[in-house]
Design a protein around this motif. Structure first.
Motif, PDB file in Angstrom:
ATOM      1  N   PRO A   1       0.801  -1.228   0.000  1.00 53.12           N
ATOM      2  CA  PRO A   1       0.000   0.000   0.000  1.00 53.12           C
ATOM      3  C   PRO A   1       0.834   1.278   0.000  1.00 53.12           C
ATOM      4  O   PRO A   1       0.339   2.331  -0.391  1.00 53.12           O
ATOM      5  N   PHE A   2       2.083   1.195   0.452  1.00 59.84           N
ATOM      6  CA  PHE A   2       2.952   2.360   0.405  1.00 59.84           C
ATOM      7  C   PHE A   2       3.067   2.873  -1.031  1.00 59.84           C
ATOM      8  O   PHE A   2       2.944   4.073  -1.291  1.00 59.84           O
ATOM      9  N   PHE A   3       3.278   1.971  -1.977  1.00 62.74           N
ATOM     10  CA  PHE A   3       3.477   2.377  -3.366  1.00 62.74           C
ATOM     11  C   PHE A   3       2.167   2.734  -4.054  1.00 62.74           C
ATOM     12  O   PHE A   3       2.157   3.577  -4.963  1.00 62.74           O
ATOM     13  N   THR A   4       1.067   2.124  -3.637  1.00 58.34           N
ATOM     14  CA  THR A   4      -0.215   2.546  -4.203  1.00 58.34           C
ATOM     15  C   THR A   4      -0.550   3.961  -3.736  1.00 58.34           C
ATOM     16  O   THR A   4      -1.159   4.743  -4.471  1.00 58.34           O
ATOM     17  N   GLY A   5      -0.127   4.308  -2.510  1.00 54.69           N
ATOM     18  CA  GLY A   5      -0.310   5.679  -2.031  1.00 54.69           C
ATOM     19  C   GLY A   5       0.499   6.668  -2.844  1.00 54.69           C
ATOM     20  O   GLY A   5       0.020   7.755  -3.190  1.00 54.69           O
TER      21      GLY A   5
ATOM     22  N   THR B   1      -2.452   2.578   6.471  1.00 49.41           N
ATOM     23  CA  THR B   1      -3.769   2.576   7.125  1.00 49.41           C
ATOM     24  C   THR B   1      -3.886   1.432   8.121  1.00 49.41           C
ATOM     25  O   THR B   1      -4.444   1.594   9.208  1.00 49.41           O
ATOM     26  N   TYR B   2      -3.316   0.268   7.769  1.00 47.50           N
ATOM     27  CA  TYR B   2      -3.409  -0.902   8.639  1.00 47.50           C
ATOM     28  C   TYR B   2      -2.764  -0.651  10.001  1.00 47.50           C
ATOM     29  O   TYR B   2      -3.136  -1.271  10.989  1.00 47.50           O
ATOM     30  N   ALA B   3      -1.776   0.235  10.059  1.00 47.66           N
ATOM     31  CA  ALA B   3      -1.045   0.461  11.304  1.00 47.66           C
ATOM     32  C   ALA B   3      -1.962   0.986  12.402  1.00 47.66           C
ATOM     33  O   ALA B   3      -1.819   0.631  13.569  1.00 47.66           O
ATOM     34  N   ALA B   4      -2.910   1.842  12.020  1.00 41.17           N
ATOM     35  CA  ALA B   4      -3.833   2.395  13.005  1.00 41.17           C
ATOM     36  C   ALA B   4      -4.992   1.449  13.291  1.00 41.17           C
ATOM     37  O   ALA B   4      -5.634   1.546  14.342  1.00 41.17           O
ATOM     38  N   LEU B   5      -5.263   0.495  12.382  1.00 48.60           N
ATOM     39  CA  LEU B   5      -6.435  -0.367  12.514  1.00 48.60           C
ATOM     40  C   LEU B   5      -6.148  -1.678  13.221  1.00 48.60           C
ATOM     41  O   LEU B   5      -7.073  -2.340  13.704  1.00 48.60           O
ATOM     42  N   CYS B   6      -4.876  -2.105  13.273  1.00 50.82           N
ATOM     43  CA  CYS B   6      -4.581  -3.387  13.928  1.00 50.82           C
ATOM     44  C   CYS B   6      -4.709  -3.226  15.440  1.00 50.82           C
ATOM     45  O   CYS B   6      -4.808  -2.113  15.957  1.00 50.82           O
ATOM     46  N   SER B   7      -4.712  -4.332  16.153  1.00 49.78           N
ATOM     47  CA  SER B   7      -4.888  -4.295  17.602  1.00 49.78           C
ATOM     48  C   SER B   7      -3.788  -5.109  18.294  1.00 49.78           C
ATOM     49  O   SER B   7      -3.678  -6.308  18.047  1.00 49.78           O
TER      50      SER B   7
ATOM     51  N   ALA C   1      -2.839  -0.949  18.148  1.00 48.44           N
ATOM     52  CA  ALA C   1      -2.406  -0.097  17.035  1.00 48.44           C
ATOM     53  C   ALA C   1      -0.893   0.057  17.056  1.00 48.44           C
ATOM     54  O   ALA C   1      -0.270   0.108  18.118  1.00 48.44           O
ATOM     55  N   LEU C   2      -0.306   0.117  15.856  1.00 51.53           N
ATOM     56  CA  LEU C   2       1.146   0.020  15.702  1.00 51.53           C
ATOM     57  C   LEU C   2       1.846   1.373  15.839  1.00 51.53           C
ATOM     58  O   LEU C   2       1.501   2.344  15.157  1.00 51.53           O
ATOM     59  N   THR C   3       2.851   1.411  16.711  1.00 48.54           N
ATOM     60  CA  THR C   3       3.758   2.550  16.742  1.00 48.54           C
ATOM     61  C   THR C   3       4.627   2.495  15.482  1.00 48.54           C
ATOM     62  O   THR C   3       5.188   1.451  15.154  1.00 48.54           O
ATOM     63  N   THR C   4       4.737   3.616  14.788  1.00 53.50           N
ATOM     64  CA  THR C   4       5.414   3.587  13.487  1.00 53.50           C
ATOM     65  C   THR C   4       5.921   4.973  13.131  1.00 53.50           C
ATOM     66  O   THR C   4       5.753   5.933  13.891  1.00 53.50           O
TER      67      THR C   4
END
Length: 327
Positions: free
Chosen positions: A73-77, A269-275, A277-280
Motif C-alpha cells: 500500500p505504500f506504493f499505491t499511495g 492505514t493498517y497500522a492504526a487499525l490493527c490491535s 495499534a502500531l507505533t510507526t
C-alpha cells in the motif's frame, strides 16, 4: 460530433494555426487573441487531441512510474498522488510493477521511454551505474533514492529511525532487534544509518537480523529470530513486516507490548487499525508523489543544470505496541 480545432478557429475568428499556437505556445500569441481562443475552446468544450499536440510540441503528454511492488500500500499511495498531480498538469500516467526485480526495472524504464516524456522510478534496486544508464534513455526522477546528477524526492528515513530508537530508549529498552529489509534497498540503508547513529548515541545493544522480504511473510520469519535473541523491542523495516511480527507473536502467546514492544515504518492505514495499534514512522507518501511529478515536469522544461534533491520530513507516531519493558 466531436469539436475540432477548426470549430474553435471559426468561433474565435482566427486561423487554425493561431489556435494551435495559442494552446501550445501561448507566448507567441497576443494576449487578447489567446483569451479569445481560450474562451471559444471553453464554450465549445474543445479537448485537444493528445497525439496531434505531440506532433506540434514534441512531447507525448505521458509520464511513467515504475514501482517495486503494487501489493504494498505504500506504493499505491505514491501512485495515487502521482496520478492526481499529473492529471492537474494534463499528463496521463503509465504504471509498471517490477516485482522487486532490478532487471525488470531497467527493462520497464527502457520500454516506457519510447512512449513517455519522463519516468518516476520508485525505490529502485538497481546499482548506481544501472540507474545512470536508464537515466540516459529518458528524463528520470527518483523517489527514495539519492544519486548525484539525478533529481529525487526523498523521505528522511534516517531521521525517522533515530526517533524510533530515541522513543524505545526513553521507555527503558536496552536490547533492540532490527529486522532489515532488502539488502540493496536505499531506504533500508538510510534506516540503518539513523539506527546505528542512535544506537551509538544511547549505547544500547543492537541485534541486527535479516535481510528479510519486505512483506508479511518476512515478519513471520523474523519474529522467531528476534524472540530467540532475547530482545525487549523489535523494529521492523516496514509496517507490513511488523504486521507479520505481531501475528507470529500472537500465535506464540507472546504479549505485545507486555512482553515485547514492536514498531513499524510507513504509517499505512493498517497500522492504526490493527490491535494493538502500531507505533510507526509516518512517511510523507502523498507529498513525495506530488514532489516527484513536480520535479519531473520542471526537469522537462529546464536546461538540466540544477539537479534538485528534495528531502521531506518524517514523523514518529506513538501508539499501543510500545511500552516500558517488564524487566
Amino acid at each position: 460530433m466531436a469539436v475540432t480545432i477548426r470549430d474553435v478557429a471559426r468561433r474565435a475568428h482566427v486561423s487554425v494555426a493561431t489556435v494551435s499556437r495559442a494552446l501550445t505556445s501561448p507566448e507567441l500569441v497576443r494576449p487578447e487573441t489567446r483569451s479569445r481562443v481560450l474562451a471559444a475552446a471553453s464554450d465549445l468544450g474543445y479537448q485537444p487531441n493528445r497525439a496531434a499536440r505531440g506532433l506540434i510540441t514534441g512531447k507525448t503528454g505521458n509520464i511513467g512510474i515504475v514501482v517495486p511492488d503494487l501489493d504494498n500500500p505504500f506504493f499505491t499511495g505514491v501512485l495515487k498522488a502521482v496520478q492526481a498531480r499529473a492529471m492537474q498538469a494534463d499528463y496521463a500516467v503509465f504504471v509498471a510493477d517490477s516485482d522487486e526485480d532490478p532487471v525488470a526495472e531497467a527493462k520497464l524504464v527502457h520500454a516506457m521511454a519510447k512512449q513517455v516524456d519522463g519516468v518516476v522510478l520508485c525505490a529502485p534496486g538497481l546499482e548506481d551505474s544501472q540507474v545512470y544508464e536508464v537515466a540516459g534513455a529518458t528524463s528520470l526522477v527518483l523517489l527514495n533514492r539519492r544519486l548525484p546528477g539525478v533529481p529525487a524526492a526523498l523521505m528522511d528515513s534516517a531521521g525517522g529511525m533515530h526517533a524510533v530508537v530515541d522513543h524505545l530508549v526513553a521507555l527503558g529498552h536496552q536490547r533492540i532487534a532490527y529486522l532489515n529489509g532488502p539488502r540493496t534497498s536505499w531506504s533500508n540503508q538510510e534506516r540503518r544509518r539513523g539506527l546505528l547513529s542512535a544506537v551509538a548515541q544511547h549505547k544500547v545493544d543492537l541485534v541486527d537480523l535479516g535481510p528479510f522480504a519486505p512483506r508479511y511473510e518476512g515478519g513471520l520469519q523474523a519474529a522467531d529470530l528476534a524472540v530467540a535473541a532475547d530482545t525487549t523491542a523489535i523494529i521492523a523495516y516496514n509496517d507490513i513486516m511488523a504486521l507479520g511480527v505481531l501475528a507470529r507473536l500472537r500465535d506464540r502467546g507472546i504479549s505485545v507490548p507486555g512482553d515485547v514492544s514492536v514498531t513499524g515504518f510507513d504509517d499505512l492505514t493498517y497500522a492504526a487499525l490493527c490491535s494493538p495499534a502500531l507505533t510507526t514512522v509516518a512517511m510523507p507518501v502523498a507529498s513525495a508523489g506530488r514532489t516527484a511529478v513536480n520535479l519531473l515536469l520542471d526537469w522537462l522544461d529546464s536546461d538540466n543544470t540544477d539537479v534538485p534533491h528534495v528531502v521531506l520530513e518524517t514523523q514518529l507516531i506513538v501508539r499501543g505496541t510500545t511500552t516500558p519493558p517488564r524487566r
